[in-house]
Design an enzyme around this catalytic site. Sequence first.
Site, PDB file in Angstrom:
ATOM      1  N   HIS A 111      44.435  46.780  54.864  1.00 49.24           N
ATOM      2  CA  HIS A 111      45.329  47.733  55.544  1.00 49.24           C
ATOM      3  C   HIS A 111      45.154  47.641  57.063  1.00 49.24           C
ATOM      4  CE1 HIS A 111      44.987  50.296  51.635  1.00 49.24           C
ATOM      5  NE2 HIS A 111      45.855  49.319  51.519  1.00 49.24           N
ATOM      6  N   HIS A 174      45.064  53.670  38.795  1.00 51.69           N
ATOM      7  CA  HIS A 174      45.512  52.667  39.748  1.00 51.69           C
ATOM      8  C   HIS A 174      46.350  51.666  38.966  1.00 51.69           C
ATOM      9  CE1 HIS A 174      45.517  49.238  42.448  1.00 51.69           C
ATOM     10  NE2 HIS A 174      45.284  50.098  43.419  1.00 51.69           N
ATOM     11  N   HIS A 200      43.701  40.079  43.644  1.00 53.92           N
ATOM     12  CA  HIS A 200      44.971  40.739  43.342  1.00 53.92           C
ATOM     13  C   HIS A 200      45.954  39.855  42.581  1.00 53.92           C
ATOM     14  CE1 HIS A 200      43.370  44.010  45.374  1.00 53.92           C
ATOM     15  NE2 HIS A 200      44.329  44.329  46.205  1.00 53.92           N
TER      16      HIS A 200
END
Length: 419
Positions: A111, A174, A200
């Site tokens: 992020h 999640h 991911h």
Amino acid sequence: MTTNMKKIPLAFGSGVFELNIPEKNISGLILPSEPEKKEDEAFLIRKALENPIQSKRLSEIINPESRIAIIVSDVTRPTPTAKILPPLLDELYLGGAKDEHITIIFALGLHRRQTEEESKKLVGENIYKKIRCIQHDTSRCRRIGVTSRGTPVEIFEEVLGSDFVIGTGGIEFHYYAGYSGGAKSILPGVSSEESVLTNHKMMIEENAVSGRVDSPVRQDMEEAAKIFGLKFILNVVLDSKKGIVSAVAGDFIEAHRKGIEVVDSMYKVPVEPADAVIVSCGGYPKDINLYQANKSLDNATQAVKEGGSIILVAECAEGIGNQVYECWNRECKSPDDAIERFKNCFEFGGHKSAIVAIAAKKFKLYLVSKLPGDNARTAFFTPMASVEEALSAVLSENPDARVHLMPHGGQTLPVRKEN
């Protein structure tokens, strides 16, 4: 013959839609079950720290010389770090820890960096003044190993330079790691870009879904945290009003699993899959854009039979919400395109396109939103002007369709009953 109708309120942005639905078509109302009475939040955290799971107390583990790193959530997460830190620091001081040996590290993952104001607000003014607070930096990571799934374990050097690391965070569902919290403070929290992206990539594997501990993404995260040597976590469980209802501390796997039991008891709802499901995200900010609203779509897929319909009620006042996602929607002409493209080229944001594509191949997807019709269509949804209109489309094909209603889609996870 008159049909008995039932009025169901569904949140839409900051307002509410009243849905009129024939009673005979309602299969079930899928709702969370949150505790009525709450214990004092600071008390819950202290109690967890005094009774850690499969671990000694922190005050017994550390000594006055220990260099301690506390990993905390960044600004994108709802974790109430400012409430978690004071009891945690008290426990460390009990073991003789010194402020100058403690570093608080914001787990940014990939992020953006935070402003100083944001950082100050997250930990609280006093703590920010007396303890060194730094942000994760992906360019300063060192490789210490590789997981069995091939993910490089590359960790922020400030974390590697500490004697003892404590992971903090919140535990909630999640959509591809199964649950947040636990090992997530290491990977993706303080890992390199390559580590995060490799991990991911597993998000489109079969078990990489909400509410599953055996998600390959989570299993890989936990293996990375083991290789790193994470010994201790302090995690909280929040209710829908962001109040702390439970806290767990200790071994990063065992304590995490205890927290998961609390989340499951509040938000997992056993269901028989129905012909259709009408799901509202729960209003603003959960339906601020399509990127966020997809979480509710994802949960709803568990409540409907293959070939059935999902009606997603999401205002999407800020549009699609992610440029990569928007670009993929424009460029992928069919669900198969998106799935194929994701397998060949992992691009964060594009994953949403692929995940919706997988759902669009199994179910009919309707969207009630403020998005222009074309934007809904390129995202593999059929746009509808109102919930009633979407419901009549479903009932015109099957007047006896059984419909589940999910007014808090972002928070409830239907679980298929095993026959």
